[in-house]
Design a protein around this motif. Structure first.
Motif, PDB file in Angstrom:
ATOM      1  N   GLU A 154       2.159   6.290  -7.334  1.00 43.32           N
ATOM      2  CA  GLU A 154       1.173   7.236  -7.872  1.00 43.32           C
ATOM      3  C   GLU A 154       1.680   8.672  -7.756  1.00 43.32           C
ATOM      4  O   GLU A 154       1.574   9.459  -8.698  1.00 43.32           O
ATOM      5  CB  GLU A 154      -0.153   7.085  -7.127  1.00 43.32           C
ATOM      6  N   SER A 171       0.834  -1.212   0.000  1.00 45.41           N
ATOM      7  CA  SER A 171       0.000   0.000   0.000  1.00 45.41           C
ATOM      8  C   SER A 171       0.868   1.262   0.000  1.00 45.41           C
ATOM      9  O   SER A 171       0.545   2.243  -0.668  1.00 45.41           O
ATOM     10  CB  SER A 171      -0.954   0.003   1.192  1.00 45.41           C
ATOM     11  N   ASP A 224       2.395   1.599  -3.509  1.00 46.76           N
ATOM     12  CA  ASP A 224       1.375   2.077  -4.447  1.00 46.76           C
ATOM     13  C   ASP A 224       1.188   3.591  -4.332  1.00 46.76           C
ATOM     14  O   ASP A 224       1.086   4.289  -5.343  1.00 46.76           O
ATOM     15  CB  ASP A 224       0.038   1.372  -4.216  1.00 46.76           C
ATOM     16  N   LYS A 225       1.157   4.097  -3.105  1.00 45.52           N
ATOM     17  CA  LYS A 225       0.989   5.547  -2.896  1.00 45.52           C
ATOM     18  C   LYS A 225       2.211   6.309  -3.423  1.00 45.52           C
ATOM     19  O   LYS A 225       2.078   7.364  -4.040  1.00 45.52           O
ATOM     20  CB  LYS A 225       0.741   5.847  -1.422  1.00 45.52           C
TER      21      LYS A 225
END
Length: 154
Positions: free
Chosen positions: A88, A81, A84-85
């Motif tokens: 992005e 997680s 992923d952040k």
């Protein structure tokens, strides 16, 4: 298409890398086939995902982006997680030309283009330093590009 990178397809790809806007008739002439089979081969390579698109390649030098810095990034959290952040957020920084997740002492390697050291420092302070889960960075300024090219199939 049994062998997506047979000698003819390699020639087609080399020509498309040199000029993605080449007319099919000119491409066919350069690779020694007629227009229809070349068009078919190109379409098959597109459908197979070997050709993922066509784009203009801009000159960073002509745009005044002569300064290249590589930035190693160490993350404070490497759970999916968090990655992923980070992924992005880093994609939203226009000056980050390339970003790779790497193995070793750091987690990511960024290639950052800027006008000069002052501009790079601004990018670091305002954009890169605020990336989520960033723990530490180490920067390396490139002095000269010895090899800088698009990948071509062997």
């Amino acid at each position: 298409m049994s062998d997506p990178l047979d000698p003819v397809n390699r020639k087609i790809l080399a020509e498309l890398l040199a000029n993605g806007r080449i007319p099919m008739s000119d491409l066919a002439e350069k690779v020694g086939l007629s227009k229809t089979p070349v068009s078919l081969r190109v379409r098959q390579m597109e459908e197979a995902g070997l050709i993922t698109g066509y784009r203009a390649i801009l000159s960073p030098m002509k745009l005044g982006l002569t300064h290249v810095t590589y930035v190693e990034v160490k993350m404070s959290d490497t759970r999916q997680s968090a990655l992923d952040k980070f992924n992005e957020a880093v994609r939203a920084i226009a000056e980050v030309e390339e970003c790779y997740m790497i193995a070793g002492g750091y987690d990511y390697l960024l290639k950052v283009r800027s006008r000069d050291m002052v501009h790079f420092r601004q990018i670091m302070a305002e954009k890169i330093s605020s990336l989520p889960f960033l723990h530490a960075t180490s920067s390396f300024v490139a002095m000269e590009a010895v090899v800088e090219q698009n990948w071509t199939p062997p």
